[in-house]
Motif scaffolding. Sequence first.
Motif, mmCIF file in Angstrom:
data_model
loop_
_atom_site.group_PDB
_atom_site.id
_atom_site.type_symbol
_atom_site.label_atom_id
_atom_site.label_comp_id
_atom_site.label_asym_id
_atom_site.label_seq_id
_atom_site.Cartn_x
_atom_site.Cartn_y
_atom_site.Cartn_z
ATOM 1 N N LYS A 48 0.627 -1.282 0.106
ATOM 2 C CA LYS A 48 0.101 -0.067 0.154
ATOM 3 C C LYS A 48 0.958 1.235 -0.093
ATOM 4 C CE LYS A 48 -3.647 2.553 0.610
ATOM 5 N NZ LYS A 48 -4.738 2.728 -0.586
ATOM 6 N N HIS A 54 2.868 -0.928 -6.823
ATOM 7 C CA HIS A 54 1.487 -0.748 -7.289
ATOM 8 C C HIS A 54 1.310 -1.306 -8.792
ATOM 9 C CE1 HIS A 54 0.269 2.441 -4.301
ATOM 10 N NE2 HIS A 54 0.732 1.459 -3.533
ATOM 11 N N PRO A 56 0.281 -5.155 -11.060
ATOM 12 C CA PRO A 56 -0.797 -6.218 -10.996
ATOM 13 C C PRO A 56 -0.156 -7.274 -10.197
ATOM 14 C CG PRO A 56 -0.662 -5.343 -13.056
ATOM 15 C CD PRO A 56 0.446 -4.571 -12.449
ATOM 16 N N TYR A 58 1.826 -7.383 -7.333
ATOM 17 C CA TYR A 58 1.736 -7.002 -6.125
ATOM 18 C C TYR A 58 0.120 -6.889 -5.742
ATOM 19 C CZ TYR A 58 6.639 -7.056 -6.206
ATOM 20 O OH TYR A 58 7.943 -7.489 -6.375
ATOM 21 N N PHE A 59 -0.642 -6.602 -6.576
ATOM 22 C CA PHE A 59 -1.950 -6.227 -6.420
ATOM 23 C C PHE A 59 -2.678 -7.452 -5.961
ATOM 24 C CE2 PHE A 59 -6.469 -5.943 -7.784
ATOM 25 C CZ PHE A 59 -7.109 -5.164 -6.948
ATOM 26 N N SER A 62 -1.272 -9.193 -2.618
ATOM 27 C CA SER A 62 -2.209 -8.565 -1.477
ATOM 28 C C SER A 62 -3.417 -9.008 -1.281
ATOM 29 C CB SER A 62 -2.345 -6.984 -1.875
ATOM 30 O OG SER A 62 -3.243 -6.708 -2.797
ATOM 31 N N PRO A 136 -5.728 -2.089 -13.858
ATOM 32 C CA PRO A 136 -6.312 -2.448 -12.270
ATOM 33 C C PRO A 136 -7.421 -3.020 -12.649
ATOM 34 C CG PRO A 136 -4.888 -0.400 -12.727
ATOM 35 C CD PRO A 136 -4.947 -0.803 -14.020
ATOM 36 N N CYS A 139 -7.485 -6.406 -13.215
ATOM 37 C CA CYS A 139 -6.832 -7.279 -11.963
ATOM 38 C C CYS A 139 -7.917 -7.516 -10.837
ATOM 39 C CB CYS A 139 -5.643 -6.477 -11.449
ATOM 40 S SG CYS A 139 -4.193 -6.645 -12.326
#
Length: 322
Positions: A48, A54, A56, A58-59, A62, A136, A139
């Motif tokens: 974050k 930031h 895909p 690591y999105f 998370s 985003p 994702c």
Amino acid sequence: MGNHTTVSSFLLWGFSSFPHLQGLLFVIVFFSHVTILASNMAILVAIKLNHSLHIPMYFLLSGLSFSETCTTVVIIPRMLVDLLSDNKTISLPGCAAQMFFFFGLGGNNCFIMAAMSYDRYTAIHNPLHYPILMTPKICFQLMMASFVTGMVVSLCIVLTIFNLSFCDSSTIQHFFCDMTPVVSLACDYTFFQKMILLAFSAFVLVGSFILIMISYVFIVAIVVKMRSARGRYKAFSTCSSHLIVVCIHYGFAGFIYLRPKDSDSFCEDMLMSVTYTVLTPLLNPMVYSLRNKDMQIALGKVVDTVCRFFSQVISKRAPNTS
């Protein structure tokens, strides 16, 4: 549901056969749970706060960390209470709810890992168009599709199981409401229903695993054609953490839910479930943090920020206590 059963609650037998080990198990599981929560929270905060993460990959990571945290919260707190309590009963709705969230979140984890393998394939196969192919919005859609699919399959499993009649024993030979120990208590558990539950389990585990393997077949085919040894190493290194987590996750889950079982295997399955519900969520954050330099740097910044915050708090309070 009430018209089909004469049982209103179950007894989670768990580790009651090992009373001399329950104190030690409580300490081990408690500190493991704290470590799981702390490590996953650190990953979420690091992703974050660090704008370089930031992306895909690591999105999705998370999302996996959050889902695994929720999965452990469904099982481990109840397990800790039962290790210290003499009353290990769980109501029928409570058992159904625990099973629903455990399998729903577990299925969500499987399909998120499939989405992560597709993300790695897209990044290696078409790096120039990667930001366009993995936006985003896409994702988020992959995350929601994983969640909805996991929950729908879990709902089908729970409805199938809790429409059975439980009229003999109410003692579950497990530390949570797992599928096989619960259905073994049913009076009218037929071969047809057994095949239905096996099909749902195979859909989640085998289906998502096939999607992962398809992505990695294409990844290997692309990497082998690379002329640069450095390029091959970099491509494989971006996938190594995910591949290790996949092997750990599917190895334990497949052994528990896809192999033939009988009543004599409940104790073995329960011990294996400890690795699946405690050890796997404990290892996954470590694998991603220890084998990823970007994550190590981000986590280092989080630790440094936390240390500076506490040092400032202590320094402000020190004159007041003197």
